[in-house]
Design a protein around this motif. Sequence first.
Motif, mmCIF file in Angstrom:
data_model
loop_
_atom_site.group_PDB
_atom_site.id
_atom_site.type_symbol
_atom_site.label_atom_id
_atom_site.label_comp_id
_atom_site.label_asym_id
_atom_site.label_seq_id
_atom_site.Cartn_x
_atom_site.Cartn_y
_atom_site.Cartn_z
ATOM 1 N N ILE A 190 -80.546 -13.441 -27.014
ATOM 2 C CA ILE A 190 -80.136 -14.557 -26.151
ATOM 3 C C ILE A 190 -79.464 -15.650 -26.970
ATOM 4 O O ILE A 190 -78.425 -16.202 -26.566
ATOM 5 N N TRP A 214 -75.526 -17.278 -26.847
ATOM 6 C CA TRP A 214 -75.158 -18.690 -26.718
ATOM 7 C C TRP A 214 -73.910 -19.019 -27.526
ATOM 8 O O TRP A 214 -73.139 -19.897 -27.149
ATOM 9 N N GLY A 224 -78.195 -14.988 -22.089
ATOM 10 C CA GLY A 224 -77.828 -16.213 -22.808
ATOM 11 C C GLY A 224 -76.585 -16.862 -22.252
ATOM 12 O O GLY A 224 -76.521 -18.084 -22.067
#
Length: 282
Positions: free
Chosen positions: A221, A225, A233
Amino acid sequence: MSLRATDALQMGGAFAEDAEAQARFEGTQRMLAWRRRLLPIAAVVGLLVVWEIAVVVFDIKPFIAPAPSMVAKVLAAKFGMLMSNLLPTAIEALSGFLLGNAAAIAIATAFVYKRTLEEAFFPVAVMINTIPVVAKAPILVLLLGNGMEPKIAIAALICFFPTLVNMTRGLRDVSPQQLELMRILSASPREVFIKLRLKNALPYLFSALKIAASTAVIGAIVGEWIGATAGIGALIIQATYNFDSPLLYATIVVGSAFSATFFGVISWAERRLLKWNVGHAA
């Protein structure tokens, strides 16, 4: 009544008492097992009820903290989209889990048989582990591109160190008496490793694998980002920027549910494979 008949009656009474005691013990164990299952469920339900009431009583805005009922509606309405985003995250987490733990087991084995390698490279592993995941992620994206590869690498790195430490300790934590017995029995180095060192290391390994089952999902996750168009994410970032709190919370629930399921599978495998371990908790 003869002495033999008296003894038979006493033995029959003893067996009956033993059977009753065994039945009471099994009943107690079943009750404790159900209690262990039901108490967490009751606690979660209670917290959700309190959360729902707090949102209504204090008139908390949905973009700040949506009510559990609203999150449930989003889960039902966007279930297909959530599952399609869970798939790449699951692939990244599982791939990183397998890669990181396989590397850790191999290197731990080398450390046990070559102390010089441990003295040289264990400090390097510690240094790499001290670097925050959010700092590793951009470097890996630059090195490996913007596909699944950097997310898998991050998940692998975050799994690697706990397994390395536990596996090294488990392989080495063998008594001299056990090693001497294997030598007396003319066991080969391979037999010593498989039948003694590896078996002794399994409880340590599964302790690390249960940690890695959760951290692998976190690593995947976090990697998403930094740069991804799909995945849990990426969906968290999109929902945050759009102030879509119900979707944000629903995404977190899906990610947490997958992580908990992954942990449960490893725990189940541990119970199945470590029945011989007397000290293993059921």
